[in-house]
Design a protein around this motif. Sequence first.
Motif, PDB file in Angstrom:
ATOM      1  N   ALA A 122      36.734  56.226  40.839  1.00 47.00           N
ATOM      2  CA  ALA A 122      37.950  55.913  39.818  1.00 47.00           C
ATOM      3  C   ALA A 122      39.013  55.022  40.432  1.00 47.00           C
ATOM      4  N   GLY A 123      39.218  55.468  41.817  1.00 45.29           N
ATOM      5  CA  GLY A 123      40.237  54.753  42.444  1.00 45.29           C
ATOM      6  C   GLY A 123      39.684  53.288  42.798  1.00 45.29           C
ATOM      7  N   VAL A 124      38.629  53.201  43.290  1.00 50.18           N
ATOM      8  CA  VAL A 124      37.936  52.006  43.643  1.00 50.18           C
ATOM      9  C   VAL A 124      38.082  50.985  42.491  1.00 50.18           C
ATOM     10  N   ALA A 125      37.782  51.415  41.379  1.00 43.93           N
ATOM     11  CA  ALA A 125      37.663  50.480  40.075  1.00 43.93           C
ATOM     12  C   ALA A 125      38.851  50.180  39.731  1.00 43.93           C
ATOM     13  N   ALA A 126      39.809  51.043  39.894  1.00 44.87           N
ATOM     14  CA  ALA A 126      41.158  50.930  39.329  1.00 44.87           C
ATOM     15  C   ALA A 126      42.079  49.619  40.268  1.00 44.87           C
ATOM     16  N   MET A 127      41.652  49.829  41.529  1.00 41.60           N
ATOM     17  CA  MET A 127      42.028  48.735  42.489  1.00 41.60           C
ATOM     18  C   MET A 127      41.578  47.306  42.270  1.00 41.60           C
ATOM     19  N   GLY A 128      40.499  47.390  41.626  1.00 46.06           N
ATOM     20  CA  GLY A 128      39.878  46.019  41.208  1.00 46.06           C
ATOM     21  C   GLY A 128      38.584  45.475  42.244  1.00 46.06           C
ATOM     22  N   LEU A 129      38.004  46.536  42.868  1.00 50.23           N
ATOM     23  CA  LEU A 129      36.869  46.586  43.582  1.00 50.23           C
ATOM     24  C   LEU A 129      35.817  47.211  42.569  1.00 50.23           C
ATOM     25  N   SER A 130      34.457  46.880  43.368  1.00 52.87           N
ATOM     26  CA  SER A 130      33.156  47.152  42.679  1.00 52.87           C
ATOM     27  C   SER A 130      32.292  48.160  43.387  1.00 52.87           C
ATOM     28  N   ILE A 131      31.915  49.228  42.680  1.00 51.06           N
ATOM     29  CA  ILE A 131      30.810  50.328  43.345  1.00 51.06           C
ATOM     30  C   ILE A 131      29.593  49.527  43.554  1.00 51.06           C
ATOM     31  N   TRP A 132      28.899  49.830  44.604  1.00 50.42           N
ATOM     32  CA  TRP A 132      27.550  49.163  45.007  1.00 50.42           C
ATOM     33  C   TRP A 132      26.618  49.712  43.686  1.00 50.42           C
ATOM     34  N   ALA A 133      26.633  51.158  43.483  1.00 48.29           N
ATOM     35  CA  ALA A 133      25.717  51.663  42.510  1.00 48.29           C
ATOM     36  C   ALA A 133      25.790  51.000  41.369  1.00 48.29           C
ATOM     37  N   ALA A 134      24.676  50.717  40.682  1.00 47.94           N
ATOM     38  CA  ALA A 134      24.846  50.078  39.409  1.00 47.94           C
ATOM     39  C   ALA A 134      25.509  50.935  38.251  1.00 47.94           C
ATOM     40  N   SER A 135      25.528  52.206  38.322  1.00 43.74           N
ATOM     41  CA  SER A 135      26.428  53.006  37.419  1.00 43.74           C
ATOM     42  C   SER A 135      26.509  54.364  37.896  1.00 43.74           C
ATOM     43  N   ASP A 136      27.440  55.295  37.441  1.00 41.57           N
ATOM     44  CA  ASP A 136      27.847  56.327  37.838  1.00 41.57           C
ATOM     45  C   ASP A 136      26.385  57.574  37.723  1.00 41.57           C
ATOM     46  N   THR A 137      25.504  57.085  36.911  1.00 44.51           N
ATOM     47  CA  THR A 137      24.244  57.670  36.887  1.00 44.51           C
ATOM     48  C   THR A 137      23.683  57.810  38.289  1.00 44.51           C
ATOM     49  N   ALA A 139      25.299  57.121  41.110  1.00 45.44           N
ATOM     50  CA  ALA A 139      26.152  57.144  42.556  1.00 45.44           C
ATOM     51  C   ALA A 139      26.179  58.546  43.041  1.00 45.44           C
ATOM     52  N   SER A 140      26.051  58.543  44.380  1.00 42.97           N
ATOM     53  CA  SER A 140      26.014  59.739  45.110  1.00 42.97           C
ATOM     54  C   SER A 140      27.304  60.541  45.041  1.00 42.97           C
ATOM     55  N   PRO A 141      27.316  61.817  45.174  1.00 42.45           N
ATOM     56  CA  PRO A 141      28.432  62.731  45.307  1.00 42.45           C
ATOM     57  C   PRO A 141      28.795  62.955  46.583  1.00 42.45           C
ATOM     58  N   THR A 142      28.114  62.405  47.595  1.00 43.88           N
ATOM     59  CA  THR A 142      28.612  62.698  48.900  1.00 43.88           C
ATOM     60  C   THR A 142      28.812  61.498  49.769  1.00 43.88           C
ATOM     61  N   THR A 143      28.664  60.061  49.140  1.00 40.55           N
ATOM     62  CA  THR A 143      28.974  59.058  49.682  1.00 40.55           C
ATOM     63  C   THR A 143      29.420  57.816  48.560  1.00 40.55           C
ATOM     64  N   THR A 144      30.342  56.945  48.860  1.00 37.93           N
ATOM     65  CA  THR A 144      30.697  56.114  47.838  1.00 37.93           C
ATOM     66  C   THR A 144      30.499  54.777  48.768  1.00 37.93           C
ATOM     67  N   ALA A 145      29.696  53.700  48.147  1.00 36.42           N
ATOM     68  CA  ALA A 145      29.406  52.632  48.764  1.00 36.42           C
ATOM     69  C   ALA A 145      30.118  51.616  47.903  1.00 36.42           C
ATOM     70  N   VAL A 146      31.271  50.842  48.603  1.00 40.58           N
ATOM     71  CA  VAL A 146      32.176  49.789  47.910  1.00 40.58           C
ATOM     72  C   VAL A 146      31.691  48.398  48.135  1.00 40.58           C
ATOM     73  N   ARG A 147      31.467  47.554  47.239  1.00 41.86           N
ATOM     74  CA  ARG A 147      30.794  46.186  47.386  1.00 41.86           C
ATOM     75  C   ARG A 147      31.970  45.393  48.111  1.00 41.86           C
ATOM     76  N   THR A 148      31.700  44.672  49.133  1.00 46.00           N
ATOM     77  CA  THR A 148      32.572  43.860  49.631  1.00 46.00           C
ATOM     78  C   THR A 148      32.895  42.714  49.128  1.00 46.00           C
ATOM     79  N   PRO A 149      34.004  42.441  48.903  1.00 49.52           N
ATOM     80  CA  PRO A 149      34.587  41.115  48.118  1.00 49.52           C
ATOM     81  C   PRO A 149      34.086  39.797  48.860  1.00 49.52           C
TER      82      PRO A 149
END
Length: 230
Positions: A122-137, A139-149
């Motif tokens: 939630a914080g990553v998205a609100a800052m304006g960044l993108s999660i690598w996973a296509a959707s929360d479905t 997304a891992s509960p143990t690691t968050t992958a953030v797409r590099t701008p």
Amino acid sequence: HGAYLIVDAVSSFGGMKTHPEDCKADIYVTGPNKCLGAPPGLTMMGVSERAWAKMKANPLAPRASMLSILDWEHAWSKDKPFPFTPSVAQMNGLDVALDLYLNEGPAAVWARHALTARAMRAGVAAMGLSIWAASDTFASPTTTAVRTPEGIDEEALRQAARARYGVVFSSGRGETLGKLTRIGHMGPTAQPIYAIAALTALGGAMNSLGEKLAVGKGIDAALAVIDADV
């Protein structure tokens, strides 16, 4: 069609509901130093009956070797000799980690990992960044992958986070190297407060490299997720 399933559960076991029998694994491999938070140095395995039979029927399977799974079949039993010098310190560490895991309760541990990851996303998205996973479905509960701008050097980002804030992130691997930053939520760091610390370091490091983000909005979004769970 008779295929054998080997599952790598190193970064999932202990942090989410996963079990060798549930995923019908023939070989299920995990370790103590991720979600369980124990010292590294051991391998934990689940082996199905048909996998044991397959290995025993293979004359080329290694024996009398650290590479031999067969030599470890009865290592758990006090009535059988241990095949090699035991790693006593690591086993004691694992014993304590499992006590902590069971005392807290597996479901509570899984929920703690999931909450930390949700707050991070939630914080990553609100800052304006993108999660690598296509959707929360997915997304891992143990690691968050953030797409590099675009235009950000991912290695420089990790270096800035560590130098400025003392927070260590991980890079991608193989084809994803340089394209994403991995932020772990495992074991002792699977606490919501660590999502706040990670978001602060991520946003601050991005800003220092010229990618101006709304770090405060990210923190507020993460706190909203955490507060909703209280």
